[in-house]
Each structure stands twice: as C-alpha cells, then as structure tokens.
Design a protein around this motif. Sequence first.
Motif, PDB file in Angstrom:
ATOM      1  N   ASP A 123     -21.515 -21.065   5.884  1.00 36.64           N
ATOM      2  CA  ASP A 123     -20.159 -20.578   5.607  1.00 36.64           C
ATOM      3  C   ASP A 123     -19.961 -20.508   4.090  1.00 36.64           C
ATOM      4  O   ASP A 123     -20.088 -21.520   3.407  1.00 36.64           O
ATOM      5  N   ARG A 125     -17.421 -20.442   2.107  1.00 29.15           N
ATOM      6  CA  ARG A 125     -16.375 -21.283   1.491  1.00 29.15           C
ATOM      7  C   ARG A 125     -16.887 -22.719   1.232  1.00 29.15           C
ATOM      8  O   ARG A 125     -16.823 -23.190   0.087  1.00 29.15           O
ATOM      9  N   GLU A 128     -19.395 -22.773  -1.454  1.00 22.28           N
ATOM     10  CA  GLU A 128     -18.781 -22.601  -2.782  1.00 22.28           C
ATOM     11  C   GLU A 128     -18.128 -23.900  -3.261  1.00 22.28           C
ATOM     12  O   GLU A 128     -18.066 -24.171  -4.460  1.00 22.28           O
ATOM     13  N   VAL A 129     -17.670 -24.720  -2.319  1.00 22.48           N
ATOM     14  CA  VAL A 129     -17.122 -26.040  -2.683  1.00 22.48           C
ATOM     15  C   VAL A 129     -18.225 -26.878  -3.361  1.00 22.48           C
ATOM     16  O   VAL A 129     -17.984 -27.571  -4.354  1.00 22.48           O
ATOM     17  N   VAL A 158     -20.230 -15.827  -5.276  1.00 19.87           N
ATOM     18  CA  VAL A 158     -20.147 -15.801  -3.808  1.00 19.87           C
ATOM     19  C   VAL A 158     -21.448 -16.329  -3.200  1.00 19.87           C
ATOM     20  O   VAL A 158     -22.546 -15.967  -3.624  1.00 19.87           O
TER      21      VAL A 158
END
Length: 464
Positions: A123, A125, A128-129, A158
């Motif tokens: 995923d 997101r 990216e964390v 991304v």
Amino acid sequence: MAEAVIPSGTTSPTSHLLASLDPLLRAWLPRQRWFAGKGRPVTGFTPVAVTELLRPEGRLGLYHVLLQVHQPATLGGPAHPGDCYQLLIGVREALPPRLAPALIGHVEEGPFAGRTVYDALYDPRPAEVLLEALRSQARVGGLRFERDTGQEIREGLVARLMTAEQSNSSVVYGDTFILKVLRRVVPGVNPDLELPLALAREGCPRVPAPTAWLHADVDTESYVLAVLQPFVSGATDGWELALRELAKGEDFTAEARALGRATAEVHTALARALPTVTLGQAQLGLLVDGMTERLAAAVQAVPALLPYESGLRSAYEALGDLAAEGRTWTAQRVHGDLHLGQCLRAPSGDWSLIDFEGEPARPLAERRLPQPVARDVAGMLRSFDYAAHSASAPAADWAHRCRAAYCSGYAEAAGRDPRTDPVLLRAYETDKAVYEAVYEARHRPDWLPVPLSAIRRLAASEPI
Ligand SMILES: Nc1ncnc2c1ncn2[C@@H]1O[C@H](COP(=O)(O)OP(=O)(O)O)[C@@H](O)[C@H]1O
Ligand SMILES: O=P(O)(O)O[C@H]1O[C@H](CO)[C@@H](O[C@H]2O[C@H](CO)[C@@H](O)[C@H](O)[C@H]2O)[C@H](O)[C@H]1O
C-alpha cells in the motif's frame, strides 16, 4: 513528519491485535516467497516487538511487528521458537481491489472485529509513512529511523512495491530510492548495511551508498531492519543482460571485463576500509574442513552428488596440501554471494554491485568473517557457466571467453590475476557448485542439471 502521523509508539506486545492475527498468520506466512521455514507447520508465535505507527481509529491502522515463529526443526519433531520475521500490518475497514494480493485476512473477534488486515508494504500510503519516518529521523518505541543527512530525501515521493522474486521485500520511491525491508531478521551487525556504509566512506562509487536505515532496539539487542539506497533507474541486471546477449549470439566479453574491474574496485575499497588477516595452515585447515563438511551435508541432501564426492573432495585436499607446504593467503571482507543477478548496469554502462547480505542460510558471524577474494570471483565464474547452460543452444565457448575476460578485468584493476592461484579458485568454485546443487534441489529442481554439469567437470579435474 507530522506528530499525528506517527503517534507515540509502544514496544509492549498489543495482545489483542496479535491474538486476532494468530490463526490468519498461520495460513498466510508459509505462502510468502520470503518465508524461510516452508515445508514445516507453523504452530505459534512469540511477539518480539509490536509498534503502533498509525492509530486504527482513522481509515488506516499500521503496526510494525517483529514476530518469532514457532516451528519444528524437522518435520514431525517438537516445535520451538525459531526465526524472527519483520511484518508491516495494515488495518482497514475493507481492502480496495488493487490491494487484494496483500490480504492477510478478516478479523472475527476482539476490538479489531470486522476489520481487514493486510501486508501494508503493498500500500503506497504506509510505505510513504516509512520514508517520511526515515527522512525525519523518527524514533517510535524501539524503532530508530536514521539517515545520512548529507543526502537529500525529497518529500512526496510515490511508493510502489517491487514485484521481483526476492528473499526480502523492496519498495521503490519515485525513481529515486529503493527501500529493502528485511524479512527474516537476526540481531547484530548486518553486512547489507555495514559493507555499503564502509564502501561509501571509502568513496567507492560501485555500490549505491545507504541514504537511510532502520534499527530496532529490543532489550539489549539491536536489529537492522531496512536500508534505503539511491535507485539505479533504468538498470538491467547482469543475468538478464547475459541471457539477452546469449540469445542474440552476441559477445559479452566487454561487459564481463567491466564486471571484473568493478569487482576488483569493490574488493580494493573493502580491504582499505575493514581489517584484513593472513590465513595460515590452521585457518586454512578450518576453511577446508568447512568445505568438506558442506560437501558431506550436500551429498546427504542431494544423492545425485554421491558419485562425485571423492573427486570434489580432492579440490579441497589440494588446497590443504598447499597450506601444509607453508603457503598463506590474505583474507578480507567480501560480498559473499556474488553472481550476475547481483550486478546492475545503469543506462550509462556503469556497473553497481548490490545485496551484501551474503548467503542468507549461513549464520551472521560466519558471513562477516574475512575471506579470500577468490570466493566472490568463483561466484561470478560460476554465473557465466550458469548463463551458458541456461541458453537454448550450448554455449561453452561463450562462458570460457567471459570467464577469461572477467579475470583479465579483475587483474587490470586489482593488479593481481585470480587465475594465478588456480588451486584456491578451483576449491571455491567447487564449494559454490555444491552449494548451488543444494539450492536448486530445494528451490528449482528443474535447474539441478546446471550445477551438476559443472560438478561432473570439477570432480574429473577437467577445465570449466
Ligand atoms: N539500488 C538499486 N537500484 C535499482 N534496483 C535495485 C537496487 N537494489 C536492488 N534493486 C533491485 O531489487 C532486486 C532485489 O534486491 P536485492 O538486494 O537482491 O534483494 P534480495 O536480497 O531480497 O534478493 C534486485 O534484483 C534489483 O533488481
Ligand atoms: O537470492 P540470492 O540473490 O541471494 O541468491 C540465491 O538465488 C540465486 C538464484 O536466484 C542463486 O544463483 C544461482 O542462479 C543464478 C541464476 O538464476 C546464477 O546467476 C548464479 O550464478 C547461481 O549461483 C544463488 O546461488 C542463491 O544464493
């Protein structure tokens, strides 16, 4: 990183989450490419550390988990806590279709009842964390996100998970960085971070310099969990390139020579950066004993090796004889599992070497021992033979030319031709071919004839 993105973490096991995950992970873990304990049942787990990275009250919850997996050492034997794995568990109300391959399962009971848990590296997101945590050098529970502040990490890159077959999991950010998330982790210094950092200090451009890395401190032990490096954009690995040239009937000697030079440059920098030692009769004795023991174990695992056992052993005995005559060898830190697939060619034509973990099945302490550089050279020589045997038409001449060009390139950059020490080289090629026979029998039985063909030649003392 915004405070809210990573709330204060906890390393105390979140019993509710793990209790609900237990039956799901028992089914999911053994199906993962990177799970090393395949073929033996998973009977339970001991949490080593669980850290909340995103609170599940929002749309997305994120947990970093280190989990010791209980398995029997042999099929039918008693189960005990064994390998430790790193997981990033995402929690959502429902998974969008694009994340279907990441599904771990649906939680039925407890505070997470009705939620879906999944491998969060799929995923963007959550991935990216992780990058944001590295960029901001976050500390969450026992997790230490660190970076080389001399290298810029742009915000907002991304993430995408790499789909290549690999032993760990890698996420690419934009076309700028690649984060290797180690899956099976052991406490201690990890050569996959240690050696590239040492090479970067030496200014060696052949290995992407680590940009950032993740450690976990658990009790008195420290684990290396992930390494971020510059991504070599548009790169082709040496294995793909060799097969492509073979299929076209093209010569590969210029590339083989460049690879020899690149290997020598890395060896020279490693010898400057880290201690070297002299191997005398006693140390050589241990090395020869190790090779002989690996051969005996391999014959047990792969009965097709049996007819060649004594012929192969003679390669090791010849090395022992040289040591008995008083020969000594220099040993230094090396790559440890070098083959064409570990070499990346950038569109500029420059070669980089990657993946300094060594042979993952060997204990960490053994992988970090200084060794003769012949070990890596032998790995590459075997790889040209592998490529030639995987081609549709026999290509023995192609392999001979590449092997010679690789050694010449090595000699140009190192000032020493590996072929001037044929007994040592042959012993290491034999050791590698024996390792490959076991590897192929376990992972790709259709490929077993490739190392066996070399085994036949090595056992008969024929040229490779
Ligand atoms: N710095 C890099 N730039 C571009 N691609 C890379 C880089 N490092 C690794 N890769 C790609 O990722 C793959 C897996 O990397 P590797 O370190 O070998 O992982 P593993 O140990 O899990 O097999 C490589 O085969 C290569 O294709
Ligand atoms: O996954 P790793 O890169 O750590 O290495 C393991 O897998 C390799 C295969 O992917 C295996 O390499 C053998 O096959 C290669 C071709 O696929 C060939 O180029 C190598 O010379 C040959 O050893 C490697 O041995 C194993 O450790």
